[in-house]
Design an enzyme around this catalytic site. Sequence first.
Site, PDB file in Angstrom:
ATOM      1  N   GLY A 137       0.824  -1.201   0.000  1.00  0.00           N
ATOM      2  CA  GLY A 137       0.000   0.000   0.000  1.00  0.00           C
ATOM      3  C   GLY A 137       0.856   1.248   0.000  1.00  0.00           C
ATOM      4  N   ASP A 139       0.687   5.673   1.512  1.00  0.00           N
ATOM      5  CA  ASP A 139      -0.033   6.725   2.217  1.00  0.00           C
ATOM      6  C   ASP A 139      -0.364   7.891   1.302  1.00  0.00           C
ATOM      7  OD1 ASP A 139       0.139   5.453   4.849  1.00  0.00           O
ATOM      8  OD2 ASP A 139       2.286   5.814   4.647  1.00  0.00           O
ATOM      9  N   GLU A 158      10.397  -2.013   3.950  1.00  0.00           N
ATOM     10  CA  GLU A 158       9.641  -1.890   2.706  1.00  0.00           C
ATOM     11  C   GLU A 158      10.535  -1.388   1.578  1.00  0.00           C
ATOM     12  OE1 GLU A 158       5.180  -0.907   4.494  1.00  0.00           O
ATOM     13  OE2 GLU A 158       6.519   0.726   3.951  1.00  0.00           O
TER      14      GLU A 158
END
Length: 287
Positions: A137, A139, A158
């Site tokens: 995902g 933000d 990540e």
Amino acid sequence: MASAISPPHQQQHPHLLRPSPPPPETTTTTTSMIEPPTSSSSSSETSTPHHLTQDELKKMAAYKAVELVKSGMILGLGTGSTSYYAVNRIGELLKNGTLKNIIGIPTSLKTKQQAISLGIPISDLDSYPVLDLSIDGADEVDPGLNLVKGRGGSLLREKMIEGASKKLVVIVDETKLVEKLGSSTGLAMPVEVVPFCWGYTAECLKRLFNGCEVKLRIGGDGKPFKTDNENYIVEMYFGEDIGDLNVASDKMHRIVGVVEHGMFIDMATTVIVAGERGITVKHKASS
């Protein structure tokens, strides 16, 4: 106090400076639109549309991303509320035999536990330094497919894992789309820092950008939040446009004590956006 100390003159420590990122490239994207499926009970043109919740949108995007997963792949498994649905879907497809011989490289301890519970074989970058695909995902997503990630605190792992991936597929709902990174009102740019003299590091970061405020992230126990790497997160709130992303990135990396920041520049190859009108798939054009 940290505020009483001026940041070091960076050019005195050239051996501590990270290399500057390559100059920014013009990013073009191709976009396709996929409408959400309609149920038989809502086939009438006059029926009232179902307003999807944010969780439903996240699940739509996650399932669409997992369609890109093929048997035999080495996968980066993202962290966060949207990635949760993707990891669950991968586990489901492994269990029913649709997918086989998948190896997952988790981006956090939380995702690792989730993958193990679903029977997804896991490993790490030491064993698999090149990944076929990562799904995660974000933000914030800007028009050039640059990202802000890490508000959940997993930005370092990540970035390491997704930077080693041939493709990075990002899954978001439409609320995450922004014109410029760092422009979300009330939302922060996370920066992972070493705990030692974190206040000094935070003050150095603050002085990089006019009108910037920097706060230490506090966990639910009232103590400083710690990442999986036992580091702290400081949150940057920008008072104005941060300008060229590569320049801003380089400035932050030059501060000794900064481990990594949450800007993922020129990394995403595909962004899947779920909205009320359906799924939008944005691809970065090949250079």
